[in-house]
Design an enzyme around this catalytic site. Structure first.
Site, PDB file in Angstrom:
ATOM      1  N   ASP A 178     -14.823  10.139  -2.722  1.00 38.02           N
ATOM      2  CA  ASP A 178     -15.077   9.257  -3.826  1.00 38.02           C
ATOM      3  C   ASP A 178     -16.163   8.362  -3.605  1.00 38.02           C
ATOM      4  O   ASP A 178     -16.395   7.518  -4.462  1.00 38.02           O
ATOM      5  CB  ASP A 178     -13.767   8.904  -4.550  1.00 38.02           C
ATOM      6  CG  ASP A 178     -12.933   7.717  -3.364  1.00 38.02           C
ATOM      7  OD1 ASP A 178     -13.479   7.695  -2.396  1.00 38.02           O
ATOM      8  OD2 ASP A 178     -11.986   7.229  -3.921  1.00 38.02           O
ATOM      9  N   SER A 179     -16.583   8.197  -2.171  1.00 39.96           N
ATOM     10  CA  SER A 179     -17.785   7.572  -1.955  1.00 39.96           C
ATOM     11  C   SER A 179     -18.954   7.998  -2.888  1.00 39.96           C
ATOM     12  O   SER A 179     -19.933   7.573  -2.974  1.00 39.96           O
ATOM     13  CB  SER A 179     -18.063   7.685  -0.516  1.00 39.96           C
ATOM     14  OG  SER A 179     -18.122   9.052  -0.096  1.00 39.96           O
ATOM     15  N   GLU A 223      -9.827   4.459   9.165  1.00 38.91           N
ATOM     16  CA  GLU A 223     -11.261   3.783   8.615  1.00 38.91           C
ATOM     17  C   GLU A 223     -11.153   2.326   9.055  1.00 38.91           C
ATOM     18  O   GLU A 223     -10.096   1.629   8.799  1.00 38.91           O
ATOM     19  CB  GLU A 223     -11.377   3.872   7.188  1.00 38.91           C
ATOM     20  CG  GLU A 223     -12.682   3.130   6.754  1.00 38.91           C
ATOM     21  CD  GLU A 223     -13.188   3.697   5.356  1.00 38.91           C
ATOM     22  OE1 GLU A 223     -12.672   4.425   4.781  1.00 38.91           O
ATOM     23  OE2 GLU A 223     -14.206   2.986   4.857  1.00 38.91           O
TER      24      GLU A 223
HETATM   25  O1  KIV Z   1     -14.820   8.786   0.334  1.00 40.01           O
HETATM   26  C1  KIV Z   1     -15.463   8.916   1.418  1.00 40.01           C
HETATM   27  O2  KIV Z   1     -16.258   9.362   1.489  1.00 40.01           O
HETATM   28  C2  KIV Z   1     -14.277   8.635   2.368  1.00 40.01           C
HETATM   29  C3  KIV Z   1     -14.648   8.667   3.770  1.00 40.01           C
HETATM   30  C4  KIV Z   1     -15.558   7.635   4.202  1.00 40.01           C
HETATM   31  C5  KIV Z   1     -13.652   8.823   4.808  1.00 40.01           C
HETATM   32  O3  KIV Z   1     -13.315   8.427   2.193  1.00 40.01           O
END
Ligand code: KIV
Length: 291
Positions: A70-71, A208
């Site tokens: 969701d990044s 994280e």
């Molecule tokens: O949403 C994302 O990209 C993540 C990663 C940074 C682990 O959760």
């Protein structure tokens, strides 16, 4: 691995043809392959992906696990954080990534608001990601607080990657993106979270922004692999947001990022060269024209 085998001739050599990265396998990676890699003590890479074309580049580069994170909120959709991302958006992005790949195991992120109500809501949302987008596994944030959700999804046959430490969907509660697990009380909570998600059936755990020593300790204690991001070198796997890894993201990078390309600069230069050619009449040339 080879070093250990050389010290103990009785121990069988690891079969490098099975390696998640650099191995010979061509079929899609499964969660059983991930478990076997932990047994072999093998490290592996994971990247995010949000579209079919980029995903196909990473698939062909041999990246064994791609996360439709969701990044995408910050890196693809232009939001300030991951909080506004919807399940429909995650389904659309995840199905593109599945279509662009043939070997990588695809993990789809459950966005904020799609599982916090409880296990039933989590199952409804995860089922949509699996059925409509075709992902193999889903990821959700939270340790002890999300254990019941993980348990029900796993019972239903949906592999779950957990995510503890800094959980970006809680940015408003954290008041930013601080390192987690510092101090004895916070470290104990992280250990409990890791144990809770493993006991609930998660096949892997993202750690994280966790101190390297604590992440290494948790990695040794768990029988499922840890995937670190800002969690030091002791984790089983490492993940980076692809736009950070490739130098596409604008602005300051977090301390844990290493950039392996300068795509933002290259793409900007290409756009300017194209524009200059159009304005100056150098493009299209004769070889680009039909008669
Ligand atoms: O949403 C994302 O990209 C993540 C990663 C940074 C682990 O959760």
């Amino acid at each position: 691995m080879t070093h250990v085998a050389a010290q103990n001739p009785a121990r069988p050599q690891a079969d490098s043809s099975k390696a998640l990265y650099g191995g010979k396998g061509t079929r899609r990676i499964t969660v059983r392959d991930i478990a076997a890699a932990k047994e072999r003590g093998e490290k592996w890479p994971m990247l995010t992906a949000y579209d079919a074309m980029t995903a196909s580049v990473f698939d062909q580069a041999g990246i064994p696990v791609l996360l439709v994170g969701d990044s995408a909120g910050n890196c693809h959709l232009g939001y300030e954080s991951t909080v506004p991302v919807t399940l429909d958006e995650m389904i659309m992005l995840s199905s593109a990534v599945v279509r662009g790949t043939s070997r990588s195991l695809i993990v789809g992120d459950l966005p904020f608001g799609s599982y916090q109500e409880g296990p039933t809501q989590a199952l409804r949302s995860a089922t949509r990601l699996v059925k409509e987008a075709g992902v193999t596994a889903v990821k959700l944030e939270g340790g002890e607080r999300s254990a019941h959700q993980i348990e029900l999804l796993v019972q239903a046959g949906i592999p779950v990657m957990a995510h503890i430490g800094l959980t970006p969907q809680s940015v408003n509660a954290f008041g930013g993106y601080p390192v987690q697990g510092r101090g004895e009380e916070a470290a104990q909570q992280l250990r409990r979270d890791a144990k809770a998600v493993q006991d609930a059936g998660a096949f892997a755990v993202v750690l994280e922004l966790v101190p390297a020593e604590l992440a290494a300790e948790v990695t040794t204690a768990l029988h499922v692999p840890t995937v670190g991001i800002g969690a030091g070198s002791g984790c089983d796997a490492q993940v980076l947001v692809w736009t950070d890894m490739a130098g596409m993201t604008d602005g300051r990078m977090p301390k844990f990022v290493r950039q392996y390309a300068a795509l933002r600069e290259s793409l900007g230069d290409a756009a300017k060269a194209f524009a200059d050619d159009v304005v100056g009449g150098a493009y299209p040339a004769e070889e680009h024209s039909f008669h």
